[in-house]
Scaffold this motif. Structure first.
Motif, short mmCIF file in Angstrom:
data_model
loop_
_atom_site.label_atom_id
_atom_site.label_comp_id
_atom_site.label_asym_id
_atom_site.label_seq_id
_atom_site.Cartn_x
_atom_site.Cartn_y
_atom_site.Cartn_z
N ARG A 113 -15.21 -0.81 6.26
CA ARG A 113 -13.86 -0.24 6.14
C ARG A 113 -12.87 -1.35 5.83
O ARG A 113 -13.03 -2.48 6.28
N SER A 114 -11.84 -1.00 5.13
CA SER A 114 -10.88 -1.99 4.65
C SER A 114 -9.58 -1.97 5.44
O SER A 114 -8.94 -0.93 5.56
N ARG A 115 -9.19 -3.13 5.97
CA ARG A 115 -7.87 -3.24 6.62
C ARG A 115 -6.76 -3.14 5.59
O ARG A 115 -5.69 -2.62 5.88
N ALA A 116 -7.01 -3.66 4.39
CA ALA A 116 -6.00 -3.59 3.33
C ALA A 116 -5.67 -2.13 3.01
O ALA A 116 -4.51 -1.79 2.77
N HIS A 117 -6.67 -1.28 3.03
CA HIS A 117 -6.43 0.15 2.77
C HIS A 117 -5.56 0.75 3.87
O HIS A 117 -4.64 1.52 3.60
N LEU A 118 -5.83 0.38 5.11
CA LEU A 118 -5.02 0.88 6.22
C LEU A 118 -3.58 0.38 6.12
O LEU A 118 -2.64 1.13 6.42
N VAL A 119 -3.39 -0.86 5.70
CA VAL A 119 -2.04 -1.40 5.50
C VAL A 119 -1.33 -0.63 4.41
O VAL A 119 -0.16 -0.27 4.54
N TYR A 120 -2.05 -0.33 3.32
CA TYR A 120 -1.46 0.45 2.23
C TYR A 120 -1.01 1.82 2.73
O TYR A 120 0.09 2.27 2.42
N VAL A 121 -1.85 2.48 3.51
CA VAL A 121 -1.51 3.79 4.06
C VAL A 121 -0.30 3.68 4.99
O VAL A 121 0.62 4.52 4.93
N LEU A 122 -0.27 2.67 5.84
CA LEU A 122 0.89 2.46 6.71
C LEU A 122 2.16 2.27 5.87
O LEU A 122 3.19 2.86 6.18
N PHE A 123 2.06 1.48 4.82
CA PHE A 123 3.22 1.29 3.94
C PHE A 123 3.63 2.62 3.29
O PHE A 123 4.82 2.88 3.11
N GLU A 124 2.67 3.45 2.93
CA GLU A 124 3.00 4.76 2.35
C GLU A 124 3.78 5.61 3.35
O GLU A 124 4.74 6.30 2.98
N ILE A 125 3.38 5.57 4.61
CA ILE A 125 4.07 6.32 5.65
C ILE A 125 5.50 5.80 5.82
O ILE A 125 6.45 6.59 5.87
N VAL A 126 5.65 4.49 5.88
CA VAL A 126 6.98 3.89 6.02
C VAL A 126 7.85 4.22 4.81
O VAL A 126 9.02 4.60 4.95
N LYS A 127 7.27 4.12 3.63
CA LYS A 127 8.01 4.40 2.40
C LYS A 127 8.45 5.86 2.36
O LYS A 127 9.62 6.16 2.04
N ALA A 128 7.57 6.77 2.69
CA ALA A 128 7.91 8.19 2.69
C ALA A 128 9.01 8.48 3.71
O ALA A 128 9.96 9.22 3.43
N ALA A 129 8.89 7.90 4.89
CA ALA A 129 9.91 8.10 5.93
C ALA A 129 11.26 7.54 5.48
O ALA A 129 12.31 8.16 5.70
N ALA A 130 11.24 6.38 4.83
CA ALA A 130 12.48 5.77 4.35
C ALA A 130 13.12 6.63 3.27
O ALA A 130 14.35 6.84 3.27
N LEU A 131 12.31 7.13 2.34
CA LEU A 131 12.86 7.99 1.28
C LEU A 131 13.42 9.28 1.86
O LEU A 131 14.50 9.73 1.46
N LEU A 132 12.69 9.88 2.80
CA LEU A 132 13.18 11.11 3.43
C LEU A 132 14.49 10.85 4.16
O LEU A 132 15.46 11.61 4.03
N THR A 133 14.55 9.77 4.91
CA THR A 133 15.77 9.41 5.64
C THR A 133 16.93 9.19 4.67
O THR A 133 18.03 9.71 4.88
N GLY A 134 16.68 8.42 3.62
CA GLY A 134 17.72 8.18 2.62
C GLY A 134 18.20 9.48 1.98
O GLY A 134 19.41 9.69 1.81
N GLY A 135 17.27 10.34 1.63
CA GLY A 135 17.63 11.63 1.03
C GLY A 135 18.45 12.49 1.98
O GLY A 135 19.45 13.10 1.58
N LEU A 136 18.06 12.53 3.24
CA LEU A 136 18.81 13.33 4.22
C LEU A 136 20.19 12.76 4.45
O LEU A 136 21.17 13.52 4.61
N LEU A 137 20.31 11.44 4.45
CA LEU A 137 21.63 10.82 4.59
C LEU A 137 22.52 11.16 3.40
O LEU A 137 23.72 11.41 3.54
N LEU A 138 21.94 11.18 2.21
CA LEU A 138 22.70 11.56 1.03
C LEU A 138 23.17 12.99 1.12
O LEU A 138 24.32 13.31 0.79
#
Length: 142
Positions: A113-138
């Motif tokens: 199993r790849s730790r890099a893949h897990l990091v990528y998935v974690l980044f996807e979660i953070v990115k999605a949460a940030a975009l959702l938060t930014g959109g809701l603030l707008l």
């Protein structure tokens, strides 16, 4: 709502939609399709994520241009900048490792199993949460 803010809102939710559709729906389902081998699934994933990252980069660039031009000063800039930085980290720090790994896997090498893949998935979660938060603030006008 100004035209610039409306444009940022549209781009943010377009970007979020791409991330959710590909990273959280398509990618997990790809390997469940009948007769999709690991090699074929990885090959499809490489093409799909290369396309996704290209679209994301264009959308991120559009947002940066709008914010740098000062056309959409808002509290939403912080989570949107977080999404842009996370994308940059994925492209510069994680994707090259995943590309090397998938090349080896497609050549038939059995890998743990790849730790890099897990990091990528974690980044996807953070990115999605940030975009959702930014959109809701707008939307809230903050």
């Amino acid at each position: 709502m100004t035209t610039a803010v409306a444009a940022v809102l549209a781009v943010v939710f377009l970007w979020l939609g791409h991330v959710v559709a590909i990273s959280f729906i398509e990618a997990p389902l790809r390997f469940r399709a009948p007769d999709v081998t690991v090699r074929i699934g990885i090959g499809i994933g490489r093409v799909v994520f290369r396309a996704l990252n290209t679209v994301e980069s264009v959308l991120a660039l559009i947002l940066v241009v709008i914010f740098v031009a000062g056309a959409a000063g808002t509290d939403a800039v912080i989570p949107i900048v977080i999404a842009v930085v996370v994308l940059a980290a994925q492209l510069v720090l994680v994707r090259p490792r995943l590309t090397r790994r998938t090349t080896r896997a497609m050549a038939g090498e059995q890998l743990p199993r790849s730790r890099a893949h897990l990091v990528y998935v974690l980044f996807e979660i953070v990115k999605a949460a940030a975009l959702l938060t930014g959109g809701l603030l707008l939307i809230s006008g903050a």
